[in-house]
Motif scaffolding. Sequence first.
Motif, PDB file in Angstrom:
ATOM      1  N   VAL C  71      -5.143 -10.539   5.053  1.00 27.74           N
ATOM      2  CA  VAL C  71      -5.783 -11.436   3.992  1.00 27.74           C
ATOM      3  C   VAL C  71      -5.103 -12.750   4.005  1.00 27.74           C
ATOM      4  CG1 VAL C  71      -6.235 -11.634   1.625  1.00 27.74           C
ATOM      5  CG2 VAL C  71      -6.732  -9.366   2.823  1.00 27.74           C
ATOM      6  N   ALA C 118     -10.311 -13.365   5.706  1.00 28.91           N
ATOM      7  CA  ALA C 118      -9.173 -12.698   6.292  1.00 28.91           C
ATOM      8  C   ALA C 118      -9.428 -12.883   7.884  1.00 28.91           C
ATOM      9  CB  ALA C 118      -9.262 -11.313   5.929  1.00 28.91           C
ATOM     10  N   ALA C 123      -9.772  -6.336   7.607  1.00 27.59           N
ATOM     11  CA  ALA C 123      -8.963  -6.698   6.360  1.00 27.59           C
ATOM     12  C   ALA C 123      -9.712  -7.271   5.283  1.00 27.59           C
ATOM     13  CB  ALA C 123      -7.831  -7.798   7.159  1.00 27.59           C
ATOM     14  N   ALA C 124     -10.780  -8.075   5.513  1.00 28.50           N
ATOM     15  CA  ALA C 124     -11.641  -8.700   4.604  1.00 28.50           C
ATOM     16  C   ALA C 124     -12.248  -7.662   3.663  1.00 28.50           C
ATOM     17  CB  ALA C 124     -12.647  -9.471   5.189  1.00 28.50           C
ATOM     18  N   GLY C 127      -9.599  -6.012   1.602  1.00 29.30           N
ATOM     19  CA  GLY C 127      -9.066  -6.945   0.521  1.00 29.30           C
ATOM     20  C   GLY C 127     -10.057  -6.918  -0.783  1.00 29.30           C
TER      21      GLY C 127
END
Lengths: 169, 349, 747
Positions: C71, C118, C123-124, C127
């Motif tokens: 992130v 990210a 990862a996004a 997050g």
Amino acid sequence: MSLSITLTLNGVTRAIAFEDARVTLLDLLRDRLDLPGTKKGCDRGQCGACTVLVNGRRTTACLTLAATLEGAEVTTIEGLAPEGTLHPVQQAFIDNDAFQCGYCTPGQIMSAVGLIAEGRAGTDPERIREGMSGNICRCAAYHGITLAVQQATRSMVHPDTAAKTGDAA
Amino acid sequence: MKPFDFKQPATLEQALTLWHPGAAWLGGGTNLVDLMKIGVARPDTVIDITRIPGLSEIDLADDGSARIGALVKNSDLADHPGFAARFPMVAEALLSGASGQLRNAATLGGNLMQAPRCPWFQLPESACNRRNPGSGCDARQVGGLALIGASEGCSAIHPSDLCVPLLALDAVVEVAGPDGHREVPFATLHRLPGEHPETATTLAPGELIVALRLPAGAARFAGHAAYLKVRERTSFAFALTSAAAALELRDGRITAARLALGGIAPKPWRVPEAEALLIGQPPGAEVFARAAAHALEGADPAARKNWRRLLAIRTAQKALHMAALGTPETLPALPGSVFRSPAQEVSHA
Amino acid sequence: MPEIAQPFRFGSNAGQPVTRRDGIAKVTGAAAFAADTAPAGLLHALCAPAAIARGRVTHLDIARAESHPGVVRVLTPANRPFLEGDPAEKPTMFSFRIEVLQDDSVRYAGQPIAMVLAETPEAAAEGVRLLNPQYAAETPRVTLDEEAAYPVEPGGFGRPAATLHGDIEAAHGAATRALDVTYTTAPQYHNAMETHAVVAEWTGDRLHLALPSQALAMSCAAYAWFFGIPVENVTLSSPYLGGGFGSKAIPTGPQVLAILAARVLGRPVKLMLPRAQMFGPTGHRGATRQRLRLGIDDDFALTALDHDSLSETSSFDDFHEPAANASQGLYAAQALRSTHRGVRLDVGTPGPMRAPGEASGSAALECAMDEMAEQAGLDPLAFRLLNYAETEPGTGRPYSSKALRDCYRLGAERFGWAHRPLTPRQMRDAEGMLVGWGMGTALFPAPMFQAQARATLNPDGTALVETAAADMGQGAWTALAQIAADALGLPLEKVTFHSGHSSLPDGGVAGGSGHTATAGGALHAAGTDVIRQLAEIATADPASPLHGAGNARVAARDGQLFLVDDETRAEAFEAILARHGGQSLTGGGSAARPPEDAQRHAMSSHGAVFAEVKVDPELCQVRVTRLVGAFAAGRIINPRLADSQLYGGMIWGIGMALHEEAHHDPRTGRVLNADLAGYHVPVNADVTGLEVLTVHEEDPHVNILGIKGVGEIGVTGTVGAIGNAIWHATGKRIRRFPIRIEDLLAE
């Protein structure tokens, strides 16, 4: 966690490394392997836009973790026919105007290839409709899709007697 | 998705050793990966069991029974000619579920362990005792979902088609766990939510389904069996209600009967007393109506006026009627559908 | 005498059912949609959606989200970078107010309340999950409430906001037979298969966007306004849209935020909305409650038609489904009134969705007409013919063309309507299913917008034509090229068409079923301009066989100029240009409808849809087993593609009649079925026995090409036809859409 699998992708066997066990086959193809022909429509197995062949069978790439695919054979829309040629299903989709926006089309075509290989539907329009119901087309080109699958089935099973267009569906 | 360790054990023993609280078994992934994406399942370890040998066989024994490995794909089971001939309503239920793509990935074991399709269960921000024990139940605000078998704490509906005929046919589940192998009668595999909605089955943590057996007696219904599924669209939809009905007929009378319902309860639903009403009777609309109504006798008082109760009764009734008519030679074009044939002919009254 | 589906030859290209020019790209996966582009250094953006519909965000666990590996940044109202355009204002006339983290308030469920950037999509997503928002929630308003209703004047698409002709109350009171019924329609979401996406990249103060847009030039203007840069600094690439249906003409909050993130982080950013976020910030078709009051006299003539529609809008902007418009121009009612009322709900702002107004309005109107016919003891088609409007009701304006009578006749013949029993529950199939037949009239206005185009004839006899048109599946890549080829007198294969990029002349808006007429009109004008220049050169050139001929007598065909009254005097384009220095010729053109033309005639496409349904008598599941639609929509440029548009529209009608409905959680206001497993749209098995007929209309008034448009009309008529068929099968009048099993099961 770094992972590595050996994949036969569109006929080429290659070692593929990726950084994260969370990566699905769909995101592996689209974001890591530069094969964006396979589309993301819902990312939850509810629309069929990401359909690819895994070991010859149609499946949703969005619900397939890439890490599970060691040794698998994967065919995407990019590898369905040799460069510059069309698979009979692709040709049939053009002939029967079996798409409009084209976004669900790679998934529809891969699903149709899988359905024909399964051999359950034949050219029966009702069985084709049922067999293709896992692929949502919001433009609603279903009429043409059913005709296209009929045409392709005929040309693949009986290439000599194949009619150009399908039966009334 | 929470980051997780990915394990791919090569043997059943390795798999069982790898399991720990926080780990999840991965079969076809059609349910687990989806739940992980929407934040409902957050395992720290995913144990891919698909490389374990010996869990993908379909064995049909001469005595009429069958043993199916837990990793057999839904489509492979439905398309197995011997299996479909012996247990047609199981094949039809399989083919009425999900889509061709999902059936190619989904496994038998995973189907038995499917999570419910309650909208609030699927929204991590909402109150759900099943997902988050003690947090409450947001489904109560619409009066609950299940018609029967719900508790104050949970009224989620079991989503499986396959489990409905398996329950009707007295299937047996073979389970492996840290303490060895055991067998679980299908009727005791799923449990009602009661005060512990978070525990959906009677499997102990770390136990794994390895196979399913259909007893020899199940095959005698092959000639008179039906799976019927009412849906909001013609295909690729969960059941509003469904029913698996199977009859054995001798000399014009019912000598054995099975009836199970889906889409109405937290687990597939079967009422042996409803089946008993059919024994010794000639097949007919009236006795089918009585048996179907009896199957819904236990409906919660609040569900008495629910239209789905009426629909469930009628679904059971029609499934019994179809079973009495006889299993068709080939599976219908639209498996499980109300619409059996695309016949265009129309007669004017 | 109009004919069925005869390819009409306008030049050598238009009227031909050629296959899609983008077909190979689309069947091989080569067609690049916005999210298929991946510039180096890409960051992945994802919005956190509000889980409540009304209230405030009180806490976001930003530290936890930012500590997740990969992130890069979390944008929230507390740190959201400056945006030059005020999101409370509207950059263009078609825009809506958007949510770009301007404050911590929540106005609808699904509204962006933060954005995570990210390195990877995984990862996004995590997050966003880790933000774990906390809210101060208020009770949301999510259902149409009569008490809160107020009068509104929705912007019609080619129609006035309200109408009143005659004394409606007196007429209704004096009617021999009168009807007063209320129909409702459900909130629906576009759900194009391609969700809203953008790949944004900045170089200095120049912005490059890959973004699906139904209106490229307008979008560029809007983004330039939001970011305070000159419009010429924005380039937008939108060669293919994965469906739009009205939802991709204007900027949305998530897209603006992604572009903003790209600017502040100095890296390209990709955003692709998750499916669930297509139920909030991207528009929808608002729910309606429509009251229809009809009256007829002793001769079954409509003496009164009063149509009032109550519809929703958001708490902060205005778009009301103009449903009552459907009654403005269709039946020859002596007294006619259409009115709209609105309520504000805690939902995202509704917007135009395929056949806005007419889809919902004709559903109610066509069912009410069926009920009136039933009361009168008349066949529903006969009743409509008795009230056929020869001129526009109320105004008396002539129609630019109206082959509706032929649609009725041809559709009825093909369907076998004459065999329909008058009373319901009279037909069964071999399996005992109840069978019913119903019909509805289809209509959609034929508006035009503005567009420009450029055409260049090359010395080798090929041509390049250019306009920034939008192909969201309707076939612009093909049909517009056919029009341009005809204007240039060239076979299609000699014409290269550049489209879908903002560097090209403004191709206008792909909406209102007016894109082919408008962008096609501009291409026609540009091609005609080139031929005019070429004719001037040839007729002034002593070496040309055309020398000395008046310009007006010269025409172009198959790559040659020739004399209209002496076709032996002809010369190939290449030859003319070769003697003129071997230079290419460029022409320009534009299209728009002069206001006086719009005043003089009523302009609409029309059609008739006939439906057969089967209904299980006990379980009440419904299947549409036959749909025959006959449509008159002016000139059809490409029958193959037009048929697909009409099929698609009719299948949308199946969805609206039987499937599509968003359900709100009463406590939080969020959409509970915000996915494609819960929000049902038709699947392949829902579609059987579909037939489309087109009736050619020669319309000299609607525009120079005689095109009315086919993109939306298929939805209209169909919904009502299905509702009426269900009545005919079951004897039950269900006055809400979608019609569900529970409605039919009720005793």
